[in-house]
Design an enzyme around this catalytic site. Structure first.
Site, PDB file in Angstrom:
ATOM      1  N   THR A  23       1.216   1.222   5.411  1.00  0.00           N
ATOM      2  CA  THR A  23       2.074   0.739   4.047  1.00  0.00           C
ATOM      3  C   THR A  23       3.010  -0.533   4.712  1.00  0.00           C
ATOM      4  O   THR A  23       3.650  -0.125   5.850  1.00  0.00           O
ATOM      5  CB  THR A  23       2.745   1.852   3.417  1.00  0.00           C
ATOM      6  OG1 THR A  23       1.905   2.421   2.638  1.00  0.00           O
ATOM      7  CG2 THR A  23       3.574   0.944   2.288  1.00  0.00           C
ATOM      8  N   GLY A  43       7.059   7.999   8.858  1.00  0.00           N
ATOM      9  CA  GLY A  43       7.895   9.103   9.248  1.00  0.00           C
ATOM     10  C   GLY A  43       8.011   9.150  10.513  1.00  0.00           C
ATOM     11  O   GLY A  43       6.949   9.245  11.427  1.00  0.00           O
ATOM     12  N   GLU A  92       0.815   8.737  -0.878  1.00  0.00           N
ATOM     13  CA  GLU A  92      -0.781   9.112  -0.638  1.00  0.00           C
ATOM     14  C   GLU A  92      -1.077   8.933  -2.191  1.00  0.00           C
ATOM     15  O   GLU A  92      -1.844   9.853  -2.283  1.00  0.00           O
ATOM     16  CB  GLU A  92      -0.859  10.484  -0.268  1.00  0.00           C
ATOM     17  CG  GLU A  92      -0.090  11.095   1.211  1.00  0.00           C
ATOM     18  CD  GLU A  92      -0.919  10.130   2.265  1.00  0.00           C
ATOM     19  OE1 GLU A  92      -2.196   9.742   2.131  1.00  0.00           O
ATOM     20  OE2 GLU A  92      -0.423   9.858   3.186  1.00  0.00           O
TER      21      GLU A  92
END
Lengths: 674, 674
Positions: free
Chosen positions: B157, B196, B440
């Protein structure tokens, strides 16, 4: 990060500029409507200028980047600055009329993402003294409180008791020898819990406690209790006070706990307007009893309807502007990625938010007028309309806080991943507003209070008694079960009343059926509560729909054609949305057909497309300064990505390229040396 | 606070003890069902003992009391400790089969309220290498990654691009002279966002970028990119990496941004299983193309269904235990305040949460088996069932994450004000799970993907073609519009399929009507998306209802009578709940009558009352250790108020009686000296 990437400060996003050019109505005209008149808009802007133009509200480090302690300290600093501006500049200009007004509340949002530790001083402490102290007590306490020489809050809820006030455990036992009340917390569950500003900030507190004198308990009464030394701020002996610990939101409110170990308070600190304890310990109730203090509770609920409408308006402004800037996907390979505001599913998420912000604000205005009228009547001794007002304020508080929170969250969803960033301000708006669903009366408890009123009203209608205005529909419906459907706004609101009547009747039937099996009324009631909550909610939605529709007609009667048109579209969107949400109820309690529903689905989709060109104009009519929106996604200039990055760079983790935990933990671990 | 008030450590709340005595089924039997067999329960408990008995997970200061930087540093410390336990103790006992298993995920929740910065190393980095690297590349990278000598994450992303992967802007341009790829972020919106662990923790990263070679763009491909020096942890030259700033949740995940300024990466760092760039820059696609990597995306979605079911089970355990301890109100003056679990409205809020946790877990198991079968078929070259699986996983991911988040929030509401305390753990559960609705694959986007499959399936049914299992109901319904209603579980699921078929047909009709006016299919589709989302959701609810019902029957076929009975009650409650939620659809698409609805409302209320005595037993069958629940309201001993106060006292604001801000700001302000 690379220096070359942020370079557009001062420019305005092209897509937003185009949206503004596209708007076909006069935005200021709608702003004036929402403010309640042009002169109100001018006054509001004036107050905003005075409060914000100095830049005193600006944080160097975003408050989410601070630990809870530093965050609180920053909030105290800013509270002092803001209170000083209000006291020395705003009120000297506007006079006391602005004191506690929604405009000040709105302006303070530029200073506090959520809340100031001073909020309950002005919101509860001062009003309680005004409402429940005698004139002599007011003369003693009010000047210092208004000048903020002392700071107070309100402590009622205990660790073990919220809804059920009669169950409060804190005791205030009168000792005629010293003419003092002895405050005591007999158990852990008796500790006061939640008071805003109570943890570290205030030195005085309204404490609600069970009053004992001459061996008799007279129930809960309010007292003004000093809890900290004015000079040193140390808790007084016998007073245990502190902060309740981290919460979902309200991070800067220092919500506190408070317990007593035989703490002595002078007799005259009982708020004695409605009841007194004489020197010898005799308990005397005033002739005028507590109906007016019951009015205060209603007042707070009416205020909440405004407040959540205002916060919803913020969220939908942020999400709509972002949706005009954000481009995503490519339905057709020959064309650029569309603005996500062009997706019908996005319009479906957002436009109902704009409409609901209007609906709640208009209903709030109307409720306010009703409240003012009832208070006026009460002062003349007429209290028979208070139960209706209470029933109305209860369900409106429940439904408006719940709907506003859900729709704010929907705005956040509509912003995708970026809506999850604290810098969008959407997370804080949600966590703040969702709390209003619980405090000052829990959602379910309040709807059941309204239901109790509705069931009584139903029985009165059956008996042919006269009905108060908001339940007069029950008379008609009792004899006219299925509302004749038509697709007009009037037809829709009529059908919503029929749904409410139908659900109230079904609840009555359930209760009666259960009582026939030998259950008591209270047991039968309890077993029917799921249906009763739904009935009260249906009643509330009918009132909101009806009020929003009528107020739109009334308020826009002298508006320009373009404004009237867009306001009506929004209103119709709201009504049709709720028809489509409640088809099951309408098929049960009106003559609506499957064909009508299919037509209304089409009508709904048409309305979305009619509102689309005016979407940015509609949210800009809420007229939020960037400082009040406080959002990377929602600022006027639409520099969404630049602002997201600018905020990210303020994170303390980004102050150094390598965090110390690498040397301390990560490296030894990765090298197998841990 | 007063020392006398907390004195019950070691005791168990009496009301909870009574609830346990009241439960009429064998709790362990249900636990074994939920774990998938007794041996699984034993293994799980073993892993929990190894991981938690040392107490390494315990925080001295609650993590919400830390600032974001300290909170991150603490998470890194604990990640190293936990990873070491897993590597050195758990995996040596269980072998690699536990690697990445839900049991380890569950256990890690005792260490991390939300998430470890290492999560994507095991969750995405390692699996991507396994799935998309050649055997030679795997041999080079996997041992170091599995041994955690290097740490990685996954960056796809970008600031400007989420859903639309083809729109990603990061480029990887091959330079045959040096045999390197040049990574570059041409704009601010090209910066990777969200990874993350990316902000400060990892030194490697899977980067998805547009591959250019010989002047041609071949679309997005994954690369393994080193971003930090292994020894110093400094970002490599040309790499701009940092943390994205505060978020609604995921506070310890150090989600990061990542940009490149002509950063060079060796050719062999392209993951070359599915495509290669030869030394001279020639692009070569492998014979087996990317269907399997498409499988990975489906796999992550299947996993999410489990994960949210597990978190919902935690929330409902907390809220149910609290509701057994909490007493409030006094419907009858002669009796004590009842446990709030005795209120029907409370049962209405909670029991659907228990049932949904079962429904999602059972559906998750079933989806997992389906997934395993399809993967097996794909390895044999049969890929025609993949579209069905993809459509199924998409809508199940959307609906399960959304429902779980709403129901967790409902559990929080059910705990009143105390549910707002961070120490209840309900706020963190909500803010964590609500994110799964977006990442997701966004809720709306995924449902529209399923809708696309359903519309195609509808057209195939019209043409009389063979249908795959989950859409075979469309064949039947196309000729049998209104489902014949009966109140049985089988009748209800049949009617839910009829609703789905009816909504799909209505969407098809809307699209066709619009195309008749001259619109293209894509434009007609776009205008119908609100209905299409609803149709896909209805399909998903029918599948969940059907699966939950069939799996309950199958799984309890050899259970004791008591367990079978309570599991069936819960299943029926779930079905009836959804009938009552969707009466509008059922009145449109089945022969259900108003009388049926009234009867089902009664049946629903009966089921609540039947489940009431087993409520605590049912949540205890989820078998959460206190360390994993991490909640003042939900601990086994029910010392709710004591734990709330104990946690409050840990707040750093309570470490000193007077906060410094009093002297610095408050006192000068109150004395008029500011």
């Amino acid at each position: 990060m690379a220096a070359h990437t942020i370079s557009t400060a001062g420019t305005v996003n092209e897509d937003l500029a185009k949206e503004r050019a596209k708007c076909n109505f006069n935005i200021e005209e709608v702003t004036n409507l929402l403010d309640g008149g042009k002169e109100n808009t001018i006054k509001r802007k004036n107050i905003e200028n005075i409060s914000l133009d100095s830049g005193a509200h600006i944080d160097k480090i975003p408050e989410e980047c601070l630990g809870p302690k530093e965050r609180y300290e920053n909030a105290v600093r800013k509270s002092c600055v803001y209170a000083k501006i209000v006291r020395d500049e705003v009120l000297t200009m506007t006079g006391m009329e602005s004191f506690g007004s929604p405009v000040l509340r709105r302006t303070s949002d530029a200073f506090f993402k959520e809340i100031s530790p001073f909020l309950l001083h002005l919101g509860m402490f001062v009003p309680t003294i005004m409402g429940q102290a005698t004139p002599e007590q007011q003369a003693q306490w009010l000047p210092r409180a208004l000048n903020m020489e002392i700071l107070g809050t309100y402590a009622q809820t205990e660790l073990g008791h919220g809804t059920f006030i009669r169950g409060l455990e804190t005791t205030a036992t009168y000792d005629p020898e010293t003419e003092e009340f002895i405050f005591h917390s007999p158990t852990l569950t008796a500790y006061k819990w939640w008071g805003g500003g109570l943890g570290k900030t205030v030195n005085y507190c309204i404490v609600v406690a069970q009053l004992y004198t001459k061996g008799v308990c007279y129930g809960t009464h309010p007292f003004l209790v000093q809890i900290r030394d004015e000079d040193t701020h140390m808790p007084l002996p016998g007073v245990f006070v502190g902060e309740v610990g981290p919460r979902m939101g309200f991070h800067t409110a220092d919500n506190g706990y408070l317990g007593f170990d035989h703490h002595r308070v002078p007799r005259m600190n009982m708020l004695m307007k409605n009841a007194q304890v004489l020197k010898d310990g005799t308990y005397v109730k005033s002739a005028k009893h507590g109906k007016l203090s019951y009015g205060t509770m209603v007042f707070v609920r009416v205020e909440l309807v405004y407040e959540v409408a205002f916060n919803l308006a913020k969220a939908v402004t942020i999400a709509t502007r972002y949706s005009a800037v954000r481009r995503q996907c490519q339905p057709r390979p020959d064309q650029p990625e569309p603005q996500i505001l062009d997706y019908v599913t996005q319009q479906h998420k957002l436009f109902i938010g704009i409409a609901t912000a209007h609906a709640l604000q208009f209903t709030g205005y109307w409720l306010w007028d009703t409240f003012a009228r009832v208070i006026g009547e009460m002062k003349e001794g007429k209290t028979d309309t208070l139960p209706e007002l209470h029933a109305l304020a209860s369900c409106l508080k429940a439904v408006s806080t719940s709907d506003a929170a859900s729709l704010i969250e929907q705005c956040r969803f509509a912003c995708g991943g970026h809506g999850y960033m604290a810098s969008s301000n959407l997370p804080a708006l949600y966590t703040f507003v969702t709390a209003t669903r619980t405090y000052e009366g829990d959602y379910t408890v309040l709807l059941l209070q309204t239901a109790r009123y509705l069931i009584k009203a139903w029985e009165q209608a059956e008996e042919g008694k006269a009905m108060t205005p908001t339940v007069s529909y029950l008379v008609h419906s009792a004899y006219n079960r299925k509302a004749k459907w038509d697709n007009s706004c009037e037809g829709i609101t009529r059908a919503f009343y029929a749904v409410a009547a139908g659900k109230i009747e079904a609840s009555v039937n359930s209760i009666r059926r259960r009582m026939k099996t030998g259950l008591s009324f209270e047991d039968a009631w309890e077993l029917t509560t799921v249906q009763l909550v739904a009935a009260a909610e249906a009643h509330c939605r009918a009132v909101i729909s009806d009020t929003y529709w009528k107020e739109t007609e009334r308020m826009t009667s002298s508006s320009s054609a373009a404004v009237r048109s867009v306001m009506r579209q929004l209103n119709e969107l709201f009504l049709v949305y709720w028809v489509l949400e409640r088809t099951g109820d309408l098929l049960m309690y009106s003559t609506i057909s499957g064909k009508d529903i299919i037509e209304l689905q089409q009508r709904y989709e048409e309305l979305l497309s009619q509102l689309r060109p005016n979407a940015v104009g509609l949210v800009e009519a809420f007229d939020f300064r960037d400082e009040i929106l406080n959002s990377t996604l929602g600022a006027y200039d639409g520099r969404v990505y630049e602002r997201l990055m600018e905020e990210a760079l303020k994170s303390p983790l980004n102050a150094e390229p390598v965090n110390q935990s690498f040397h301390q933990h990560l490296k030894p671990f990765m090298q197998g040396k841990l």
